[in-house]
Design an enzyme around this catalytic site. Structure first.
Site, mmCIF file in Angstrom:
data_model
loop_
_atom_site.group_PDB
_atom_site.id
_atom_site.type_symbol
_atom_site.label_atom_id
_atom_site.label_comp_id
_atom_site.label_asym_id
_atom_site.label_seq_id
_atom_site.Cartn_x
_atom_site.Cartn_y
_atom_site.Cartn_z
ATOM 1 N N ASP A 149 67.793 -7.491 52.429
ATOM 2 C CA ASP A 149 66.357 -7.439 52.679
ATOM 3 C C ASP A 149 65.661 -7.469 51.316
ATOM 4 O OD1 ASP A 149 63.780 -6.699 53.865
ATOM 5 O OD2 ASP A 149 64.199 -4.688 53.116
ATOM 6 N N ASP A 159 61.728 -6.291 50.470
ATOM 7 C CA ASP A 159 60.872 -5.120 50.228
ATOM 8 C C ASP A 159 61.598 -3.820 50.548
ATOM 9 O OD1 ASP A 159 58.749 -6.614 49.377
ATOM 10 O OD2 ASP A 159 57.655 -6.552 51.262
ATOM 11 N N ARG A 178 47.419 0.185 50.380
ATOM 12 C CA ARG A 178 48.646 0.028 51.171
ATOM 13 C C ARG A 178 49.376 1.368 51.298
ATOM 14 N NH1 ARG A 178 51.380 -5.199 51.205
ATOM 15 N NH2 ARG A 178 49.890 -6.849 50.751
ATOM 16 N N ASP A 223 74.040 -5.597 64.224
ATOM 17 C CA ASP A 223 74.765 -6.725 64.798
ATOM 18 C C ASP A 223 76.270 -6.595 64.529
ATOM 19 O OD1 ASP A 223 75.904 -9.640 64.780
ATOM 20 O OD2 ASP A 223 73.932 -9.826 65.717
#
Length: 260
Positions: A15, A17, A154, A236
């Site tokens: 990933d 961020d 943010r 998964d």
């Protein structure tokens, strides 16, 4: 296994961020150096929910023009996946892409976006900025505060959302209202959530690597909890999932796991 990866039988996906970089901020030189060392041992890939414009900004050489910034991110990894793999590169070459608007159709899309904008208009939160719905190739990104918020705004919204559950409540309403659309609503990052067809989460990128028949596929992400945008690929059965708390934790785990 292709001849390109004959001596590297393990794939490690990341990933962006909160895993390789602080949210929407540049990658550190220390992280890049570690990723380059890792790439000598395994095949590496980055899988972000954002489009390549935003991902490339986080890997750009200071002062680099956008085309060069894109080249940097696709050259630093064997695989580069934007929008969960709906846009993708392998060894610097583009792979087939998918279209959200072709999947949904204009009329359904307008109904969805009109509802979202009305909901945001009626939403009482401390501040609002701009760009509440961002259209991407394979999804839309929805932000109650607006993607134009500053870095401090943010952080302030993230703290407010953690206390009040603004995004979770919004997603629940959309799941009920548009249950017949075949869409997934996935919270990620600090201020938004993604909307995409079922199955077009980060596991979609695994379609692009299946032909290589890797012996193991590792995935590192920070939003691995149920409802987070890393959860599906983390859980998964084709992957070995690793939860990280921040880029420093990613580096620590990589050093331990791969003897770097």
């Amino acid at each position: 296994m292709s001849s390109n990866f004959a001596d590297r039988r393990t794939l490690v996906l990341f990933d962006v961020d909160g895993t390789l970089t602080p949210a929407r901020l540049p990658v550190s030189q220390e992280m890049l150096a570690l990723l380059r060392a890792l790439r000598k041992k395994v095949v590496t890939g980055v899988v972000g929910g954002s489009d390549f414009v935003k991902i490339s900004e986080q890997f750009a050489v200071p002062g680099a023009a956008p085309p060069r910034a894109l080249r940097v991110v696709i050259e630093e990894f064997d695989y580069a996946f934007g929008e969960n793999g709906l846009t993708a590169y392998k060894l610097g070459k583009p792979l087939p892409s998918q279209s959200f608007i072709k999947f949904l159709g204009e009329e359904k899309y307008k109904t969805l976006v009109n509802f979202i904008l009305h909901y945001i208009a009626d939403l009482d939160i401390p501040i609002k900025r701009g760009t509440f719905v961002e259209f991407r190739n394979g999804m839309i990104n929805v932000s109650p505060i607006g993607r134009n918020a500053s870095q401090q705004e943010r952080l302030d919204f993230l703290a407010y959302d953690q206390q009040h559950g603004v995004r979770a409540a919004f997603v629940k309403v959309l799941q009920e209202k548009f249950s017949h659309y075949g869409l997934t609503f996935s919270i990620g990052g600090q201020l938004s959530f993604d909307v995409f067809p079922n199955g077009w989460d980060k596991t979609f990128c695994l379609n692009h690597v299946a032909d290589e028949k890797f012996e193991a596929i590792h995935f590192f992400g920070d939003k691995t909890h149920k409802g987070g945008n890393d959860h599906e690929i983390f859980a998964d059965p084709r992957t070995i999932g690793h939860t990280v708390t921040d880029p420093a934790d990613t580096m620590r785990q990589l050093k331990e796991l791969f003897d770097l």
